[in-house]
Design an enzyme around this catalytic site. Structure first.
Site, PDB file in Angstrom:
ATOM      1  N   LYS A  11      -0.532  20.085  -4.736  1.00  0.00           N
ATOM      2  CA  LYS A  11      -1.780  19.671  -5.394  1.00  0.00           C
ATOM      3  C   LYS A  11      -2.754  20.851  -5.559  1.00  0.00           C
ATOM      4  O   LYS A  11      -2.589  21.907  -4.946  1.00  0.00           O
ATOM      5  CB  LYS A  11      -2.410  18.535  -4.577  1.00  0.00           C
ATOM      6  N   TYR A  51      -0.518   8.316 -12.009  1.00  0.00           N
ATOM      7  CA  TYR A  51      -1.098   7.477 -10.949  1.00  0.00           C
ATOM      8  C   TYR A  51      -1.465   6.065 -11.439  1.00  0.00           C
ATOM      9  O   TYR A  51      -2.302   5.403 -10.814  1.00  0.00           O
ATOM     10  CB  TYR A  51      -2.325   8.165 -10.349  1.00  0.00           C
ATOM     11  N   ASN A 114      -5.156  16.463  -0.228  1.00  0.00           N
ATOM     12  CA  ASN A 114      -4.194  16.471   0.879  1.00  0.00           C
ATOM     13  C   ASN A 114      -2.910  17.231   0.552  1.00  0.00           C
ATOM     14  O   ASN A 114      -1.849  16.948   1.091  1.00  0.00           O
ATOM     15  CB  ASN A 114      -3.930  15.041   1.370  1.00  0.00           C
ATOM     16  N   HIS A 117       2.033  15.689  -2.868  1.00  0.00           N
ATOM     17  CA  HIS A 117       2.473  14.329  -3.193  1.00  0.00           C
ATOM     18  C   HIS A 117       3.970  14.254  -2.962  1.00  0.00           C
ATOM     19  O   HIS A 117       4.681  15.223  -3.237  1.00  0.00           O
ATOM     20  CB  HIS A 117       2.195  14.004  -4.674  1.00  0.00           C
ATOM     21  N   GLU A 128       9.396   9.068 -11.263  1.00  0.00           N
ATOM     22  CA  GLU A 128       8.468  10.208 -11.203  1.00  0.00           C
ATOM     23  C   GLU A 128       9.147  11.506 -11.641  1.00  0.00           C
ATOM     24  O   GLU A 128       8.519  12.344 -12.291  1.00  0.00           O
ATOM     25  CB  GLU A 128       7.897  10.334  -9.788  1.00  0.00           C
TER      26      GLU A 128
HETATM   27  P1  RTP Z   1       0.970  10.595  -2.534  1.00  0.00           P
HETATM   28  O1  RTP Z   1       1.205   9.389  -3.401  1.00  0.00           O
HETATM   29  O2  RTP Z   1       0.021  11.601  -3.140  1.00  0.00           O
HETATM   30  O3  RTP Z   1       2.221  11.228  -2.021  1.00  0.00           O
HETATM   31  O4  RTP Z   1       0.228  10.135  -1.217  1.00  0.00           O
HETATM   32  P2  RTP Z   1       0.384   8.813  -0.384  1.00  0.00           P
HETATM   33  O5  RTP Z   1       1.549   8.016  -0.872  1.00  0.00           O
HETATM   34  O6  RTP Z   1       0.357   9.253   1.037  1.00  0.00           O
HETATM   35  O7  RTP Z   1      -0.956   8.080  -0.716  1.00  0.00           O
HETATM   36  P3  RTP Z   1      -1.285   6.945  -1.813  1.00  0.00           P
HETATM   37  O8  RTP Z   1      -1.787   5.757  -1.086  1.00  0.00           O
HETATM   38  O9  RTP Z   1      -0.142   6.796  -2.774  1.00  0.00           O
HETATM   39  O10 RTP Z   1      -2.523   7.605  -2.558  1.00  0.00           O
HETATM   40  C1  RTP Z   1      -2.315   8.571  -3.564  1.00  0.00           C
HETATM   41  C2  RTP Z   1      -3.285   9.704  -3.376  1.00  0.00           C
HETATM   42  O11 RTP Z   1      -4.616   9.248  -3.620  1.00  0.00           O
HETATM   43  C3  RTP Z   1      -5.522   9.959  -2.810  1.00  0.00           C
HETATM   44  N1  RTP Z   1      -6.246   9.014  -1.974  1.00  0.00           N
HETATM   45  N2  RTP Z   1      -7.545   9.061  -1.835  1.00  0.00           N
HETATM   46  N3  RTP Z   1     -10.200   8.505  -1.080  1.00  0.00           N
HETATM   47  C4  RTP Z   1      -9.220   7.755  -0.581  1.00  0.00           C
HETATM   48  O12 RTP Z   1      -9.397   6.835   0.197  1.00  0.00           O
HETATM   49  C5  RTP Z   1      -7.873   8.064  -1.009  1.00  0.00           C
HETATM   50  N4  RTP Z   1      -6.787   7.398  -0.642  1.00  0.00           N
HETATM   51  C6  RTP Z   1      -5.763   8.011  -1.263  1.00  0.00           C
HETATM   52  C7  RTP Z   1      -4.717  10.943  -1.978  1.00  0.00           C
HETATM   53  O13 RTP Z   1      -4.663  12.196  -2.687  1.00  0.00           O
HETATM   54  C8  RTP Z   1      -3.362  10.280  -1.946  1.00  0.00           C
HETATM   55  O14 RTP Z   1      -2.352  11.209  -1.668  1.00  0.00           O
HETATM   56 MG    MG Z   2       1.838   7.473  -2.894  1.00  0.00          MG
END
Ligand code: RTP
Ligand code: MG
Length: 140
Positions: A11, A51, A114, A117, A128
């Site tokens: 990212k 997204y 973070n 992804h 994806e």
């Molecule tokens: P990713 O999809 O990026 O691998 O991460 P993930 O599964 O761990 O998290 P996900 O729930 O799919 O959320 C996608 C991305 O959105 C951002 N996020 N921001 N501000 C917030 O509360 C929040 N929650 C999620 C993060 O960049 C997350 O990786």
């Molecule tokens: Mg995710």
């Protein structure tokens, strides 16, 4: 165990801090092979499409803006159990909850910025990967 592929994105917070190589080393050390890789500046439309599953979430607009705030590195990782293994190497979404030695614990700036992804299932990985790569661009 089957050989899988997963979609990874380094990212903008990580590319800005010149961490691409350090992050790639984490994948390679754990046996994942980088079989396709491209550095891109996402457009708003591309980030929104990627997204789309999160479009009703409160953080969607902020996430899309963040993902367009600088270059990202999109990549295909291949190896045994690649989807789950990559999620282990990444660590929890919120770096405050991530385990020691994970990419997010060591490099992430916040729950949003973070650093990486990774696809969350083989089915989503296939979708994806197809979002960013043609089969001819993936060389295993
Ligand atoms: P990713 O999809 O990026 O691998 O991460 P993930 O599964 O761990 O998290 P996900 O729930 O799919 O959320 C996608 C991305 O959105 C951002 N996020 N921001 N501000 C917030 O509360 C929040 N929650 C999620 C993060 O960049 C997350 O990786
Ligand atoms: Mg995710």
């Amino acid at each position: 165990m089957a050989i899988e592929r997963t979609l990874s994105i380094i990212k903008p917070d990580a590319t800005r801090r010149n961490l691409t190589g350090a992050i790639n080393a984490r994948f390679e050390e754990r046996g994942l092979r980088i079989v396709a890789q491209r550095r891109v500046q996402l457009t708003q439309t591309q980030a929104e499409g990627f997204y789309a599953v999160h479009k009703e979430r409160s953080f969607f607009g902020s996430l899309v803006a963040f993902m367009c705030s600088g270059p990202v590195v999109v990549q295909v990782l291949e190896g045994e159990n690649a989807v789950t293994l990559n999620r282990e190497i990444m660590g929890a979404t919120n770096p405050a909850n991530a385990e020691a030695g994970t990419i997010r614990k060591d490099f992430a700036e916040s729950i949003e910025a973070n650093s990486v992804h990774g696809s969350d299932s083989p089915e989503n990985a296939a979708k994806e990967i197809a979002y960013f790569f043609s089969e001819v661009d993936i060389v295993g």
